[in-house]
Design a protein around this motif. Structure first.
Motif, mmCIF file in Angstrom:
data_model
loop_
_atom_site.group_PDB
_atom_site.id
_atom_site.type_symbol
_atom_site.label_atom_id
_atom_site.label_comp_id
_atom_site.label_asym_id
_atom_site.label_seq_id
_atom_site.Cartn_x
_atom_site.Cartn_y
_atom_site.Cartn_z
ATOM 1 N N THR A 96 -1.973 2.184 -16.689
ATOM 2 C CA THR A 96 -1.144 1.479 -15.930
ATOM 3 C C THR A 96 0.093 2.419 -15.535
ATOM 4 O OG1 THR A 96 0.606 -0.362 -16.132
ATOM 5 C CG2 THR A 96 0.720 1.066 -18.142
ATOM 6 N N GLN A 122 3.297 1.725 -12.260
ATOM 7 C CA GLN A 122 3.731 0.943 -11.254
ATOM 8 C C GLN A 122 3.234 1.037 -9.663
ATOM 9 O OE1 GLN A 122 8.120 1.468 -11.547
ATOM 10 N NE2 GLN A 122 8.313 0.035 -13.136
ATOM 11 N N SER A 123 3.081 0.089 -9.054
ATOM 12 C CA SER A 123 2.339 0.252 -7.697
ATOM 13 C C SER A 123 3.266 1.186 -6.931
ATOM 14 C CB SER A 123 2.085 -1.260 -7.424
ATOM 15 O OG SER A 123 3.319 -1.829 -7.065
ATOM 16 N N GLU A 124 4.610 0.992 -6.907
ATOM 17 C CA GLU A 124 5.152 1.723 -6.036
ATOM 18 C C GLU A 124 5.342 3.191 -6.186
ATOM 19 O OE1 GLU A 124 6.353 -0.563 -7.968
ATOM 20 O OE2 GLU A 124 7.039 -2.197 -6.575
ATOM 21 N N LYS A 125 5.093 3.566 -7.609
ATOM 22 C CA LYS A 125 4.784 5.108 -7.887
ATOM 23 C C LYS A 125 3.567 5.548 -7.674
ATOM 24 C CE LYS A 125 8.291 5.697 -11.946
ATOM 25 N NZ LYS A 125 8.441 6.130 -13.282
ATOM 26 N N HIS A 183 -1.466 -4.716 -16.586
ATOM 27 C CA HIS A 183 -0.803 -3.880 -16.686
ATOM 28 C C HIS A 183 -0.635 -3.033 -18.087
ATOM 29 C CE1 HIS A 183 0.361 -4.096 -12.524
ATOM 30 N NE2 HIS A 183 0.488 -5.224 -12.821
#
Length: 501
Positions: A42, A44-47, A443
């Motif tokens: 997992t 975060q999509s932004e990271k 996630h």
């Protein structure tokens, strides 16, 4: 000058650099999979976007192979979905079988182009052999034929393209390939189940007929196209002065794995002179099942058939095929180029596979099936299919026994749709619980489920393609789903209580 580039290609005099690349690539795969503690690491999509965005910068001078592969391993592969993990069971996204992976080495190294014989001499005959074998398995005569495609979307598009051309010839005496669509084509209609794949509508839009040309029919309690409703819809179209020309049956709907009554639909198509297309992208593998092949009874009566091999045939993406009962229908999409597939080639017996494809350059994907069938054997392949269906049935039985879970379908193939139930909460709150449940499990890297809508409510879906899943694992997963759902429900109630205090 050319010596500067010699180590960037496979060379007959020295394959050591190629071997080094392949060896290290295999080590990277091995390390990444063996170190993974779940189907998804997992982040975060932004990271993840930032990581990848930072990678896509290219130097003027070379970076070592080891450095690049390390970067790919740490950022791309580490954060990829591991579809070979038995806990990944969201979509029709199969774990690739080892013979297919081995075949990919040959396919990429020899890089055959499947459009003309002179670019793929032996590969052309292998593909034709595989098509012939599968054509026979379907039950088509030697008048049948097929072509490899990128998958179900392209196969369905090609089938409806051929059907449209056939209909325009039949009803309007128009050769669409030279004259274009006649004005009257706006009356053409294709009929399918309301659960048919979205590519039916997508194809209609791309074929110049518009999505209005697709007429959905209600399903019965088994999620199959309802024959009574089909008759009613057909009569309504005729009364409106419209022209139904194609009937699309689904052998394995995306959510439920439902298989429409193919024999009955074939009878209906014959009676009403419709082109029958069977989208068996999911269920086509049942041709090799020992216990469930009867589900495809009547398949040989279809005018065209879609089968995906990157689903229940366990092939690497992408790999699919379109089959037709009458090989002459491919003539409506043939074009000849002097440099590639001259008309004289066909007259001289030379096979140029571009003659029956909407693609020009294509990969040698047939080799993957050839090696799989040879190495695994058809008996073991059928056993594997039957195992996953039996496992899905057993899992559905477990779900049905749990008060907190609502089972929607008895599996026909290996797809299960269910819902975490919270009767004391509203339907909207129940949707939130199921959405959060799917996201939390994903996630958390614990279990990869899919979300879908049924009767307007959010449901969860498991597509149990992986034959390495065990019923013992499913017992554990089901209890984990219940506990996680209960925790989410508890949190929502506490939040609701706090808001009202």
């Amino acid at each position: 000058m050319g010596t500067t580039f010699k180590n960037w290609f496979i060379r007959a005099d020295d394959v050591s650099t190629y071997e080094e690349y392949m060896k290290r690539a295999v080590e990277v795969v091995q390390e990444t999979i063996s170190q993974a503690d779940g189907p998804y690491h997992t982040v975060q999509s932004e990271k993840l976007f930032q990581y990848i965005n930072g990678m896509v910068e290219f130097p003027e001078h070379p970076i070592s192979m080891h450095s690049v592969l390390e970067e790919v391993q740490e950022v791309v592969l580490k954060h990829s979905l591991n579809v070979s993990d038995p806990r990944a069971m969201a979509h029709l996204h199969c774990p690739p079988i080892l013979p297919s992976l081995a075949a990919e080495v040959f396919i990429s190294a020899f890089n055959q182009s499947m459009d003309s014989w002179d670019q793929s001499p032996s590969a052309t005959y292998v593909e034709e052999g595989i098509i012939g074998f599968l054509r026979s398995r379907i039950g088509y005569t030697e008048n049948g034929d097929g072509t490899f495609t990128s998958g179900g979307t392209q196969s369905n598009y090609m089938a409806l393209l051929l059907a449209r051309n056939w209909a325009c010839k039949k009803y309007f005496s128009t050769d669409v390939s030279t004259e274009g669509l006649p004005y009257e084509a706006s009356k053409l209609r294709m009929i399918c189940s309301k659960d048919a794949h979205f590519t039916v509508q997508k194809s209609a839009a791309q074929l110049g007929l518009g999505t209005k040309a697709v007429v959905p029919v209600e399903t019965n309690t088994e999620h199959q196209l309802d024959m009574y409703e089909l008759g009613r819809v057909y009569e309504e179209l005729i009364e409106q002065g419209l022209i139904p020309f194609a009937l699309v049956a689904t052998a394995g709907t995306t959510d439920f794995g439902a298989i429409d009554p193919i024999s009955e639909l074939a009878e209906f198509s014959d009676d009403h002179e419709l082109w029958l297309h069977v989208d068996a992208a999911y269920g086509g593998a049942m041709l090799f099942s020992h216990a469930h092949s009867h589900l495809l009874e009547g398949l040989e009566r279809a005018d065209s058939i879609t089968i995906d091999f990157h689903k229940q045939f366990y092939q690497t993406i992408s790999c699919g095929a379109l089959f037709v009962q009458n090989k002459r229908v491919f003539e409506s999409i043939q074009y000849h180029a002097d440099y590639l597939n001259r008309k004289e080639d066909r007259e001289n017996g030379m096979i140029n596979l571009v003659d029956k494809s909407i693609q020009t350059t294509r990969r040698f994907d047939a080799l993957k099936l050839y090696m799989t069938f040879k190495m695994m054997g058809l008996e073991a392949f059928g056993d594997m299919l039957d195992y996953t269906i039996n496992l899905a049935v057993k899992t559905a039985n477990l779900i049905e026994k749990e008060a907190q879970l609502l089972l929607v379908n008895r599996p026909t193939l290996n797809a299960i749709v269910f819902r975490y139930e919270a009767d004391e909460l509203s339907a909207e709150q129940g949707d939130v619980i199921n959405e959060l449940l799917q996201e939390q499990l994903y996630h958390g890297g614990e279990l990869i489920l899919a979300k879908t809508k049924y009767n307007g409510k959010t449901h969860l879906k498991m597509t149990m393609l992986n034959p390495l899943i065990t019923i013992e694992q499913m017992r554990v997963h089901i209890q984990h789903i219940i506990r996680a759902g209960s925790e989410i429900k508890k949190g929502m109630k506490e939040l609701e209580y706090s808001a009202s205090s």
